[in-house]
Design a protein around this motif. Structure first.
Motif, PDB file in Angstrom:
ATOM      1  N   SER A  16      -2.806 -15.224 -11.458  1.00 44.22           N
ATOM      2  CA  SER A  16      -3.249 -13.879 -12.024  1.00 44.22           C
ATOM      3  C   SER A  16      -2.578 -13.102 -13.244  1.00 44.22           C
ATOM      4  CB  SER A  16      -3.613 -12.932 -11.012  1.00 44.22           C
ATOM      5  OG  SER A  16      -2.326 -12.096 -10.565  1.00 44.22           O
ATOM      6  N   VAL A  18      -0.635 -10.636 -12.493  1.00 52.95           N
ATOM      7  CA  VAL A  18      -0.357  -9.362 -11.822  1.00 52.95           C
ATOM      8  C   VAL A  18       0.873  -9.651 -10.774  1.00 52.95           C
ATOM      9  CG1 VAL A  18      -1.282  -7.531 -10.475  1.00 52.95           C
ATOM     10  CG2 VAL A  18      -2.472  -8.522 -12.291  1.00 52.95           C
ATOM     11  N   ASP A  20       2.394  -8.416  -7.981  1.00 54.79           N
ATOM     12  CA  ASP A  20       1.853  -8.165  -6.618  1.00 54.79           C
ATOM     13  C   ASP A  20       0.779  -8.939  -6.085  1.00 54.79           C
ATOM     14  OD1 ASP A  20       3.623  -5.981  -6.572  1.00 54.79           O
ATOM     15  OD2 ASP A  20       2.090  -4.402  -6.875  1.00 54.79           O
ATOM     16  N   VAL A  21      -0.292  -9.440  -7.107  1.00 60.52           N
ATOM     17  CA  VAL A  21      -1.166 -10.331  -6.762  1.00 60.52           C
ATOM     18  C   VAL A  21      -0.772 -11.788  -6.636  1.00 60.52           C
ATOM     19  CG1 VAL A  21      -3.537 -11.371  -7.484  1.00 60.52           C
ATOM     20  CG2 VAL A  21      -3.138  -8.906  -7.659  1.00 60.52           C
ATOM     21  N   ASP A 128      -4.433  -5.616  -5.667  1.00 58.47           N
ATOM     22  CA  ASP A 128      -4.583  -5.691  -7.185  1.00 58.47           C
ATOM     23  C   ASP A 128      -5.147  -3.861  -7.280  1.00 58.47           C
ATOM     24  OD1 ASP A 128      -6.411  -5.285  -9.536  1.00 58.47           O
ATOM     25  OD2 ASP A 128      -5.948  -7.581  -9.669  1.00 58.47           O
ATOM     26  N   THR A 129      -4.550  -3.091  -8.010  1.00 57.95           N
ATOM     27  CA  THR A 129      -4.881  -1.801  -8.156  1.00 57.95           C
ATOM     28  C   THR A 129      -6.045  -1.385  -8.754  1.00 57.95           C
ATOM     29  OG1 THR A 129      -3.501  -1.603 -10.162  1.00 57.95           O
ATOM     30  CG2 THR A 129      -2.515  -1.111  -8.047  1.00 57.95           C
ATOM     31  N   GLU A 130      -6.439  -2.283  -9.763  1.00 52.89           N
ATOM     32  CA  GLU A 130      -7.982  -2.361 -10.364  1.00 52.89           C
ATOM     33  C   GLU A 130      -8.871  -2.487  -9.285  1.00 52.89           C
ATOM     34  OE1 GLU A 130     -10.429  -4.059 -13.975  1.00 52.89           O
ATOM     35  OE2 GLU A 130      -7.963  -4.255 -13.991  1.00 52.89           O
TER      36      GLU A 130
END
Length: 169
Positions: A16, A18, A20-21, A128-130
């Motif tokens: 990804s 990202v 954290d992801v 995922d913050t989004e």
């Protein structure tokens, strides 16, 4: 055929982008999730008398991610078309001779991939913050609920059990 021009460096790599992801989708976490699925299958089959308890114990004993090399499994997955084929080969080789015939009993690559992927993907989605800005934890759970996209999980479980029992699908 490889979709990427670079050789595999694991099961998924930094898919990804990202951090954290990607941590939730790390090779180690996905590999452990596949091992957890195989261990659960062995325990369940032993519980209902399909698989000898000593064989189940031997399989469960080998279900620790640190015993396997995700980079080698990732490279072997390219030839096999999925990571489960080389993973099962490695797990089978790791168990004692008396348990080898019982590894992955009645399971499919799809079953193990699905059982391993759902908790990992759930954790990745929640990291995922989004996504979290648009979906609650309950909405993520609902999106991953097999009843929503499978129609009837009972049918799926019945089919898996029939396969394990040798009744076909």
């Amino acid at each position: 055929m490889r979709l990427s021009s670079s050789p595999s460096e694991g099961l998924l790599g930094g898919l990804s982008g990202v951090p954290d992801v990607d941590a939730e989708l790390s090779d180690r976490s996905l590999l452990q999730a596949m091992l957890d699925a195989e261990a659960a299958l062995a325990r369940a089959a032993a519980d209902v008398g399909i698989l000898p308890a000593p064989a189940a114990g031997a399989i469960v004993e080998q279900c620790h991610a640190e015993r396997y090399g995700p980079v080698a499994l990732g490279r072997a997955a390219e030839a096999a078309g999925n990571p489960v084929v080389p993973f099962v080969r490695e797990l089978t080789a790791a168990v004692p001779e008396h348990a080898r015939a019982w590894v992955h009993l009645g399971a499919t690559s799809h079953l193990v991939t699905r059982a391993a992927a759902e908790p990992s993907f759930r954790a990745a989605l929640l990291a995922d913050t989004e996504i979290r800005a648009h979906l609650s934890e309950a909405e993520v759970d609902e999106a991953l609920d097999p009843y929503r996209w499978l129609g009837s999980a009972d049918w799926f479980v019945d089919r898996a059990l029939a396969s394990v029992r040798g009744a076909g699908t």
